[in-house]
Design a protein around this motif. Structure first.
Motif, short mmCIF file in Angstrom:
data_model
loop_
_atom_site.label_atom_id
_atom_site.label_comp_id
_atom_site.label_asym_id
_atom_site.label_seq_id
_atom_site.Cartn_x
_atom_site.Cartn_y
_atom_site.Cartn_z
N GLU B 236 0.97 -1.35 -0.18
CA GLU B 236 -0.05 -0.15 0.05
C GLU B 236 0.84 1.17 0.05
N MET B 237 1.79 1.08 0.75
CA MET B 237 2.78 2.42 1.02
C MET B 237 3.41 2.75 -0.45
N LEU B 238 3.81 1.54 -1.15
CA LEU B 238 4.49 1.80 -2.38
C LEU B 238 3.60 2.33 -3.45
N SER B 239 2.28 1.91 -3.57
CA SER B 239 1.31 2.16 -4.54
C SER B 239 1.02 3.72 -4.23
N SER B 240 0.87 4.05 -2.81
CA SER B 240 0.15 5.35 -2.48
C SER B 240 1.59 6.18 -2.89
N ALA B 241 2.88 6.04 -2.43
CA ALA B 241 3.99 6.73 -2.61
C ALA B 241 4.13 7.12 -4.25
N LEU B 242 3.83 6.16 -5.05
CA LEU B 242 3.94 6.32 -6.54
C LEU B 242 3.13 7.42 -6.87
N VAL B 243 1.74 7.70 -6.37
CA VAL B 243 0.94 8.62 -6.68
C VAL B 243 1.65 10.03 -6.14
N HIS B 244 1.74 9.95 -5.05
CA HIS B 244 2.45 11.15 -4.40
C HIS B 244 3.75 11.69 -5.24
N SER B 245 4.57 10.70 -5.41
CA SER B 245 5.58 11.25 -6.06
C SER B 245 5.53 11.86 -7.41
N LEU B 287 -4.57 10.77 -5.10
CA LEU B 287 -3.84 11.03 -3.75
C LEU B 287 -4.16 10.28 -2.40
N ALA B 288 -5.53 10.16 -2.35
CA ALA B 288 -6.26 9.47 -1.28
C ALA B 288 -6.20 7.92 -1.37
N HIS B 289 -5.60 7.29 -2.38
CA HIS B 289 -5.50 5.93 -2.56
C HIS B 289 -5.01 5.46 -1.31
N CYS B 290 -5.71 4.43 -0.66
CA CYS B 290 -5.07 3.52 0.43
C CYS B 290 -5.71 4.58 1.79
N GLY B 291 -6.13 5.86 1.66
CA GLY B 291 -6.29 6.42 2.75
C GLY B 291 -7.86 7.08 2.81
N ILE B 292 -8.03 8.44 2.93
CA ILE B 292 -9.27 8.82 3.31
C ILE B 292 -9.54 10.12 2.39
N LEU B 293 -10.70 10.10 1.68
CA LEU B 293 -10.81 11.13 1.04
C LEU B 293 -12.14 12.07 1.85
N TYR B 294 -11.95 13.31 2.26
CA TYR B 294 -12.80 14.04 3.17
C TYR B 294 -13.49 15.12 2.24
N LEU B 295 -14.59 14.90 2.19
CA LEU B 295 -15.44 16.28 1.26
C LEU B 295 -15.99 16.82 2.16
N THR B 326 -5.74 6.03 -22.70
CA THR B 326 -6.49 6.14 -21.32
C THR B 326 -5.27 5.99 -20.39
N ILE B 327 -5.45 7.22 -19.27
CA ILE B 327 -4.70 6.73 -18.22
C ILE B 327 -5.44 6.48 -16.93
N ALA B 328 -4.68 5.48 -16.13
CA ALA B 328 -5.53 4.94 -15.08
C ALA B 328 -4.74 5.36 -13.78
N PHE B 329 -5.05 5.92 -12.78
CA PHE B 329 -4.65 6.01 -11.48
C PHE B 329 -5.49 5.13 -10.46
N PRO B 330 -4.52 4.61 -9.43
CA PRO B 330 -5.37 3.88 -8.40
C PRO B 330 -6.07 4.77 -7.60
N ALA B 331 -7.21 4.33 -7.10
CA ALA B 331 -8.18 5.28 -6.41
C ALA B 331 -9.11 4.52 -5.46
N CYS B 332 -8.46 3.89 -4.41
CA CYS B 332 -9.04 2.89 -3.53
C CYS B 332 -8.96 3.74 -2.03
N PHE B 333 -10.00 4.47 -1.77
CA PHE B 333 -10.24 5.28 -0.70
C PHE B 333 -11.53 5.23 0.03
#
Lengths: 307, 495
Positions: B236-245, B287-295, B326-333
């Motif tokens: 999870e850390m790696l896939s989330s870090a990838l997006v943040h990077s 960016l919220a992948h593996c974390g929390i999206l707060y609206l 098409t470009i895909a980003f992970p977004a499991c939040f």
């Protein structure tokens, strides 16, 4: 924009000197020159006005339903303003009891407001009641017209029953109009902590007739409208509960957090389990309901059925 | 002087880097410096940086025709990451540097005018590309946005000067930020039921809607969620870090295992929320992948933007379609939404009077519903807490206590799922509750009385299942059902 709904039914323009013009309205301040009526003009007879807040709580709606129905069953015409919340509830109750009911609109009868009540208005007409306005058919309703309209409700009725009124509110101003015209004002009390009951409790303090159960209501109808008291009047069976949480909710609407505090004082460690069980079961049994603001309070069915 | 060389560079496409061969050809003719191969303005500008950097580092810029080709040429190239590869290619083609030192290496970096190598966004993606192709990876010495990954041979280059000696340096990675989070649920007094709901949401990954007047602590409740969630595991850390990077966001918190918490403002555009722009940049949901999206103030978001959240919520990834693919980003939040109950905010408040008309309240509450309601399992009301309770500092549940329940619940749920092969579809949710006869009758009656839809029934049961998981109970009992019923999403027709 949805299409304007046009009420179907007989239409009358009743002038001030017309025979059909209700006597009681002639004495109202600034009595209108003409009344525009859809439906049965003979429904314009003295009766009981049942009014209350638009932003009604289940308690207010329940009271409106209960007392409007009781009165309508005795053949009393129910007069109200056709607004959402308490007004609509009292019209519905009258229809349920197959009674006559009259709605005074703020604008013209072809500019229905609120639009969502159009089918209710049509039912009122179909049941032999009437939709009335002092304005020409096509006059757009404006906020200031509704306060003016209130004097007609108070003017036509013999007595005004207020089920729920905040402070300040249109309902409260109707009560003022009624008092000025010398009509009786009946008020259902509410919890002093409930904002939607401030106005009604204040009226009670100022000397309005309190309606605390069916018996007191029938007594009031008897003295004010000269109705014969029905001998079979039942007493109000309070929901038998010794549960502190449930009695708290029934006494005054409360939020989840407030109830949790209460439950913790009562049950200690198992407060949450106990609380959710009481709440879920009482909701299921239709005793309590969630209000739009998220608080728990007595349900509309409960208030309406306590007779 | 004539010469030719090929070095490896890469270009970002979403969160993936693709290999680009940087060919440099030097031929006789009128001095010129051209870059071809669908290179956009930012790549064209690297000519000037490369020229200046070479001179400053004491190398010669050839006074001949220089042609740089970026292959494959049908791929659009963008960004300043090609500086290093172009400069090294030039040096190889002119024979100023020994070709062996950059053999089998992927070079990514921006050059400063005095020859120093800088990091570019997305280094983690480039590094993964290098690892997958079996290449060495060369970038700035202390790279931003790069974390250690298995099987990567990476070296740092401080300045072009060091190429003379082949003096690569060891990489200095960013350090995880283990500082104890300052937020704790113990800070919040008087919202115990709200905290409990947060615990259930964290244990089961349930979406939650909070409604309450301004200042009632909705944001406080939401922002402390990462403190009760289990740490990120390595994947999870790696896939989330990838997006943040790729987005150029700091990684220190992620490295310490803290889940991302994103709270986009309600003025966010759809490109900001879902990703977009040119080149395509990940949005808040990624960016919220593996974390929390707060609206926060969810009713104030543009309805069209909220509508677009549906697809990522259903698929766990966000797809951005462009003319060139098409470009895909992970977004499991996990989705947390909050809202005022009405436009002025004080509907139902104990002290302040609400100034909204009834219609306005209804319209406002209806706006909250709509597309997101499919993914929201719980609805809580947050009340303003009386000043006395705040000052009185009554002891409430702390993050550590709540986290115990979350971890227990998650552990039991994964054991249960493995043991019985229970997935997440609605039939599995219902069977996993193992309702006894009396519980089933009770719930049926409740569903009927409260006129719950099929979807509402499944969601209430899944919340009840999570509550039972927290208590590590194999079957859902009446107590769990009751609690889930009080947390259920109410239909808008309550008004």
């Amino acid at each position: 924009m949805s299409k304007e709904y046009r009420l179907s039914g007989a239409r009358y323009v009743i002038r001030h000197d017309d025979e059909l013009y209700p006597q009681s309205l002639r004495r109202a301040p600034r009595a209108p020159e003409r009344l525009y009526v859809v439906g049965n003009p003979e429904a314009l007879q003295p009766g009981l006005a049942v009014i209350g807040a638009r932003k009604a709580t289940p308690y207010g709606r329940g009271c409106a339903h209960r007392f409007a129905k009781l009165a309508a069953e005795k053949g009393i015409c129910i007069i109200s303003g056709g607004a959402r919340g308490c007004d609509a509830e009292s019209h519905r109750a009258a229809l349920e009891a197959r009674g006559l009911t009259v709605a005074f609109l703020g604008g013209g009868c072809d500019k229905l407001y609120p639009k969502g009540n159009a089918s209710l208005f049509q039912q009122i007409i179909d049941a032999g009641g009437a939709i009335v306005s002092e304005h020409h058919w096509d006059r757009e309703p404006r906020p200031y017209m509704f306060r003016e309209r209130n004097r007609l409700i108070a003017g036509l009725a013999d007595a005004v029953l207020i089920v729920e009124a905040g402070l300040p509110s249109g309902t409260f101003s109707t009560a003022d109009e009624a008092l000025e015209m010398g009509k009786e004002v009946l008020v259902v009390p509410g919890a002093i902590t409930s904002e939607s009951s401030h106005g009604s409790n204040r009226l009670l303090y100022q000397g309005a007739i309190p309606i605390v159960d069916d018996e007191s209501f029938e007594d009031a109808l008897f003295t004010v409208l000269g109705m014969l008291k029905r001998q079979t009047a039942g007493k109000t069976p309070a929901i038998a509960t010794d549960d502190p949480i449930l009695s708290a909710v029934l006494a005054c609407p409360a939020s989840y957090e407030e109830l949790y505090e209460l439950a913790r004082a009562q049950f200690g460690a198992h407060a949450r389990e106990k609380l959710v069980e009481v709440i879920a079961e009482a909701e299921m049994d239709g005793i309590i309901a969630r209000q739009p603001d998220g608080k728990w309070g007595p349900s509309a069915q409960l208030v309406a059925s306590q007779r | 002087m004539a010469g030719r060389s090929v070095v490896a560079g890469a270009v970002l496409r979403g969160v993936q880097a693709q290999l680009v061969e940087v060919e440099v050809v030097i031929s006789r003719g009128i001095p010129a410096f051209n870059i071809v191969g669908m290179a956009d303005t930012s790549v064209q500008e690297s000519k000037e940086r490369v020229k200046a950097a070479l001179k400053e580092s004491g190398f010669q810029m050839p006074a001949d025709r220089v042609l740089v080709n970026l292959a494959p040429s049908n791929l659009r190239k963008t960004g300043s990451g090609f500086d290093l590869a172009i400069a090294v290619g030039l040096l190889l083609a002119t024979g100023q540097v020994d070709p062996r030192i950059v053999e089998h290496a992927l070079l990514v970096g921006e050059l400063s005018l005095d020859g120093y190598v800088r990091s570019v966004p997305g280094l983690l993606a480039y590094a993964m590309c290098a690892r997958d192709l079996g290449l060495r990876f060369v970038c700035a010495e202390s790279p931003d946005g790069l974390v250690p990954i298995d099987g990567l041979r990476a070296k740092g280059l401080k300045s072009l000067r060091d190429l003379r000696t082949g003096g690569f340096a060891e990489l200095v990675y960013a350090q995880p930020d283990y500082a104890k989070p300052r937020n704790d649920y113990a800070d919040i007094s008087g919202n115990e039921m709200g905290k409990r709901a947060m615990q259930i949401a964290a244990a089961g990954g349930h979406g939650i809607l909070m409604m309450g007047p301004p200042g009632s602590g909705k944001t406080m409740l939401a922002s402390r969620l990462p403190t009760i969630m289990p740490n990120l595991d390595a994947d999870e850390m790696l896939s989330s870090a990838l997006v943040h990077s790729v987005a150029g966001e700091p990684l220190a918190g992620l490295l310490a295992g803290i889940r991302p918490f994103r709270s986009p403002h309600h003025s966010a555009s759809s490109a900001g929320l879902l990703g977009g722009g040119n080149p395509v940049r990940p949005g808040e949901v990624a960016l919220a992948h593996c974390g929390i999206l707060y609206l926060d103030e969810v009713a104030e978001f543009k309805p069209s933007v909220l509508q677009q959240l549906r697809q990522p919520l259903e698929d766990g990834c966000v797809r951005i379609s462009r003319a060139d693919g098409t470009i895909a980003f992970p977004a499991c939040f996990m989705l947390i939404a909050s809202s005022n109950p009405c436009p002025c905010g004080y509907f139902g408040d104990a002290e302040k009077e609400c100034s909204c008309t009834w219609q306005k309240v209804k319209d406002y509450q209806n706006r909250i519903g709509g597309p997101l309601m499919d993914r929201i399992d719980m609805h809580i009301d947050v009340k303003r807490v009386a000043p006395g309770e705040v000052i009185g500092q009554k002891e409430g549940a702390s993050s550590a206590e709540l986290m115990e329940g979350v971890l227990a619940g998650r552990e039991y749920a994964s054991w249960r799922k493995e043991r019985y092969g229970e997935g997440g579809d609605s039939r599995d949710v219902i069977s996993s509750c193992r309702l006894g006869q009396s519980e089933e009758r009770f719930f049926e009656k409740a569903a009927e009385k409260n006129s719950m839809s099929g979807r509402a029934i499944v969601r209430t049961l899944s919340v009840a299942r999570t509550i039972a998981d927290i208590a590590q109970k194999p079957a859902v009992g009446k107590a769990e059902l009751c609690e889930a019923l009080t947390l259920r999403v109410r239909s808008g027709s309550a008004l």
